[in-house]
Write an enzyme that holds these catalytic residues in place. Structure first.
Site, mmCIF file in Angstrom:
data_model
loop_
_atom_site.group_PDB
_atom_site.id
_atom_site.type_symbol
_atom_site.label_atom_id
_atom_site.label_comp_id
_atom_site.label_asym_id
_atom_site.label_seq_id
_atom_site.Cartn_x
_atom_site.Cartn_y
_atom_site.Cartn_z
ATOM 1 N N HIS A 52 5.366 5.790 -7.492
ATOM 2 C CA HIS A 52 4.948 4.476 -7.960
ATOM 3 C C HIS A 52 3.871 4.668 -9.032
ATOM 4 O O HIS A 52 3.335 5.768 -9.202
ATOM 5 C CB HIS A 52 4.421 3.607 -6.806
ATOM 6 C CG HIS A 52 3.168 4.113 -6.166
ATOM 7 N ND1 HIS A 52 3.143 4.728 -4.933
ATOM 8 C CD2 HIS A 52 1.882 4.102 -6.585
ATOM 9 C CE1 HIS A 52 1.908 5.065 -4.625
ATOM 10 N NE2 HIS A 52 1.117 4.704 -5.614
HETATM 11 P P1 TYD Z 1 2.112 3.967 -0.242
HETATM 12 O O1 TYD Z 1 1.020 3.737 -1.212
HETATM 13 O O2 TYD Z 1 3.473 3.460 -0.576
HETATM 14 O O3 TYD Z 1 2.220 5.516 0.084
HETATM 15 P P2 TYD Z 1 2.563 6.754 -0.870
HETATM 16 O O4 TYD Z 1 2.596 6.263 -2.273
HETATM 17 O O5 TYD Z 1 1.471 7.717 -0.623
HETATM 18 O O6 TYD Z 1 3.858 7.318 -0.474
HETATM 19 O O7 TYD Z 1 1.640 3.385 1.152
HETATM 20 C C1 TYD Z 1 2.407 3.530 2.325
HETATM 21 C C2 TYD Z 1 2.235 2.282 3.182
HETATM 22 O O8 TYD Z 1 0.868 2.131 3.556
HETATM 23 C C3 TYD Z 1 2.637 1.011 2.468
HETATM 24 O O9 TYD Z 1 3.277 0.179 3.421
HETATM 25 C C4 TYD Z 1 1.325 0.368 2.074
HETATM 26 C C5 TYD Z 1 0.353 0.889 3.128
HETATM 27 N N1 TYD Z 1 -1.010 1.069 2.596
HETATM 28 C C6 TYD Z 1 -2.012 0.201 2.981
HETATM 29 O O10 TYD Z 1 -1.805 -0.750 3.757
HETATM 30 N N2 TYD Z 1 -3.280 0.418 2.492
HETATM 31 C C7 TYD Z 1 -3.565 1.444 1.649
HETATM 32 O O11 TYD Z 1 -4.727 1.602 1.221
HETATM 33 C C8 TYD Z 1 -2.497 2.320 1.233
HETATM 34 C C9 TYD Z 1 -2.733 3.441 0.270
HETATM 35 C C10 TYD Z 1 -1.238 2.093 1.742
#
Ligand code: TYD
Length: 136
Positions: A52
């Site tokens: 992302h």
């Molecule tokens: P995501 O940012 O998609 O993870 P990555 O990019 O590391 O693979 O986050 C995973 C899940 O966690 C998503 O459902 C959003 C949640 N999340 C939060 O609720 N708060 C946060 O600060 C972060 C980073 C993620």
């Protein structure tokens, strides 16, 4: 000259004979006030994460245990770096597609961010991201 996508900052080390102590503070390793800290740990073998970009968010990533490879893509160029040290952090500004690969077992990736979690700040489609980099 195009600036590098990978922007590493030195993290001051204040350890002594007792062990390590690393300091991240505003005006030191951190160019922004922190509003959120999270860390990625216990990553299952072979898992990659990220995929992302953010519209506004600024982050500083520090691999405080083990190692991880982080790649950044601005819509044209891709650069990657292996983070494996408490003494180095990767600054990631907005408008960069990031992927995290090759987490070593037991690795911990700590992330300091300048804003609270906001799903509206994410671009989760690579096609939409590439389009956004060509807009304007
Ligand atoms: P995501 O940012 O998609 O993870 P990555 O990019 O590391 O693979 O986050 C995973 C899940 O966690 C998503 O459902 C959003 C949640 N999340 C939060 O609720 N708060 C946060 O600060 C972060 C980073 C993620």
């Amino acid at each position: 000259m195009t600036p590098p996508l990978i922007q590493l900052v030195d993290i001051p080390q204040r350890g002594d004979a007792r062990g390590g102590l690393s300091v991240v503070e505003l005006g030191g390793a951190l160019p922004f006030p922190v509003r959120r800290v999270y860390w990625i740990h216990g990553t299952a073998p072979g898992v990659s994460r990220g995929f992302h970009a953010h519209k506004q968010l600024r982050q500083l990533c520090v691999c405080v245990a083990g190692s991880v490879r982080l790649s950044l893509f601005d819509g044209r160029r891709e650069e990657s770096v292996v983070l494996d040290s408490n003494s180095q952090g990767l600054l990631i500004g907005p408008g960069l597609w990031r992927e995290m690969h090759d987490f070593s077992p037991g690795s911990v990736l700590m992330v300091f961010a300048d804003a609270e979690y906001d799903e509206a700040d994410y671009i989760r489609s690579k096609e939409a991201f590439i389009e956004s980099t060509h807009a304007g």
